[in-house]
Write a protein that holds these residues in place. Structure first.
Motif, PDB file in Angstrom:
ATOM      1  N   THR A   1       0.868  -1.171   0.000  1.00 25.43           N
ATOM      2  CA  THR A   1       0.000   0.000   0.000  1.00 25.43           C
ATOM      3  C   THR A   1       0.902   1.216   0.000  1.00 25.43           C
ATOM      4  OG1 THR A   1      -1.938   1.049   1.037  1.00 25.43           O
ATOM      5  CG2 THR A   1      -0.212   0.242   2.507  1.00 25.43           C
ATOM      6  N   ALA A   2       0.380   2.368  -0.482  1.00 26.06           N
ATOM      7  CA  ALA A   2       1.266   3.488  -0.793  1.00 26.06           C
ATOM      8  C   ALA A   2       2.395   2.910  -1.660  1.00 26.06           C
ATOM      9  CB  ALA A   2       1.744   4.170   0.477  1.00 26.06           C
ATOM     10  N   SER A   3       3.644   3.246  -1.410  1.00 28.57           N
ATOM     11  CA  SER A   3       4.748   2.532  -2.074  1.00 28.57           C
ATOM     12  C   SER A   3       5.543   1.737  -1.053  1.00 28.57           C
ATOM     13  CB  SER A   3       5.655   3.501  -2.840  1.00 28.57           C
ATOM     14  OG  SER A   3       5.088   3.848  -4.078  1.00 28.57           O
ATOM     15  N   PHE A   4       4.825   1.168  -0.091  1.00 27.67           N
ATOM     16  CA  PHE A   4       5.432   0.247   0.866  1.00 27.67           C
ATOM     17  C   PHE A   4       5.449  -1.136   0.218  1.00 27.67           C
ATOM     18  CE2 PHE A   4       2.968   2.895   4.237  1.00 27.67           C
ATOM     19  CZ  PHE A   4       3.803   3.981   4.031  1.00 27.67           C
ATOM     20  N   PHE A   5       6.476  -1.407  -0.583  1.00 29.24           N
ATOM     21  CA  PHE A   5       6.558  -2.650  -1.334  1.00 29.24           C
ATOM     22  C   PHE A   5       7.384  -3.693  -0.591  1.00 29.24           C
ATOM     23  CE2 PHE A   5       5.330   0.038  -4.846  1.00 29.24           C
ATOM     24  CZ  PHE A   5       4.634  -0.817  -5.700  1.00 29.24           C
ATOM     25  N   PRO A   6       6.985  -4.966  -0.676  1.00 26.22           N
ATOM     26  CA  PRO A   6       7.878  -6.022  -0.191  1.00 26.22           C
ATOM     27  C   PRO A   6       9.235  -5.912  -0.891  1.00 26.22           C
ATOM     28  CG  PRO A   6       5.721  -6.925  -0.757  1.00 26.22           C
ATOM     29  CD  PRO A   6       5.744  -5.512  -1.268  1.00 26.22           C
ATOM     30  N   GLY A   7      10.292  -5.992  -0.139  1.00 25.15           N
ATOM     31  CA  GLY A   7      11.628  -5.900  -0.725  1.00 25.15           C
ATOM     32  C   GLY A   7      12.090  -4.486  -1.001  1.00 25.15           C
ATOM     33  N   GLY A   8      11.330  -3.482  -0.576  1.00 27.20           N
ATOM     34  CA  GLY A   8      11.732  -2.104  -0.798  1.00 27.20           C
ATOM     35  C   GLY A   8      13.030  -1.770  -0.094  1.00 27.20           C
ATOM     36  N   ASP A   9      13.903  -1.025  -0.771  1.00 25.78           N
ATOM     37  CA  ASP A   9      15.223  -0.767  -0.198  1.00 25.78           C
ATOM     38  C   ASP A   9      15.178   0.181   0.999  1.00 25.78           C
ATOM     39  OD1 ASP A   9      14.574   1.483  -1.701  1.00 25.78           O
ATOM     40  OD2 ASP A   9      16.573   1.717  -2.584  1.00 25.78           O
TER      41      ASP A   9
END
Length: 232
Positions: A142-150
């Motif tokens: 959600t938002a740009s809280f992505f799995p694997g986000g740096d």
């Protein structure tokens, strides 16, 4: 966690109901503070909601500032731009009088200087939004809280309003409002549509690591009630 579930038989009915609820939040903000602020998500899901909200004439749109929950680092001429979507779908008709604070500030990448420029604009907004409307991806972001986000940890905890982030599933580099900034709101909505998204939500509500499905950070917080708006 506190979640209020609002289920609708059609997408049009959901769009109209969500528009009415967000309009009430904006009107309340204007009555209390003289101004109101709104943060919205991009993608294809909110298009009908944007049209319904932007048509509401009872809102003093000149007193409303709109910004984005997150943004791909692309110019507004790109079809991938959330700001372009908001200008075309929300800020037409009565809502054309609102002010938009975009998150993209130029250049090929969200450098520290570029993020700082956008942070300056965001810090001019009220400390608390009147409404935040989130979406959710099939991977549980959600938002740009992505799995694997740096920079996912920073996005979920940083006190500043904005963080740059890159992730395998994100496509372009992005910027996102941080979780603490999003939770500083009068009303928090999660807008999802379709049976597949309902299954993703059920999985996110089960016990598991936040980093695997970052929407869990929103669903498990105790700061503000999540108002779920869903239709098949």
């Amino acid at each position: 966690m506190t979640i209020e579930r609002n289920v609708f038989p059609t997408r049009d009915e959901l769009a109209q109901a969500l528009a009415i609820s967000v309009a009430d939040d904006l009107i309340a903000g204007i009555e209390e503070n003289g101004v109101a602020s709104l943060a919205v998500s991009g993608g294809s899901t909110p298009a009908a909601f944007f049209a319904a909200l932007g048509a509401r004439e009872e809102i003093d749109w000149e007193s409303v500032t709109v910004t984005l929950v997150d943004e791909r680092w692309v110019d507004e001429t790109s079809e991938r731009s959330n700001a372009k979507l908001v200008r075309e779908r929300l800020m037409s008709g009565p809502a054309a009088q609102a002010q938009l604070v975009p998150l993209y500030s130029g250049g090929d990448a969200p450098t520290a200087d570029a993020v700082a420029r956008t942070n300056t604009a965001l810090l001019a907004l009220p400390d608390r939004f009147d409404a935040v409307v989130l979406g959710m991806g099939g991977d549980g972001h959600t938002a740009s809280f992505f799995p694997g986000g740096d920079t996912l940890d920073a996005a979920l905890s940083a006190k500043g309003p904005l963080v740059a982030i890159e992730a395998p599933g994100a496509g372009e580099p992005r910027v996102t409002l941080t979780l603490p900034r999003l939770l500083s709101t009068r009303a928090l909505y999660l807008h999802i549509e379709g049976e597949e998204k309902a299954r993703v939500l059920d999985a996110a509500l089960a016990t598991g690591p936040v980093h695997a499905m970052p929407v869990r950070a929103v669903l498990s917080q105790g700061t503000v009630t999540v108002q779920l708006f869903w239709c098949p």
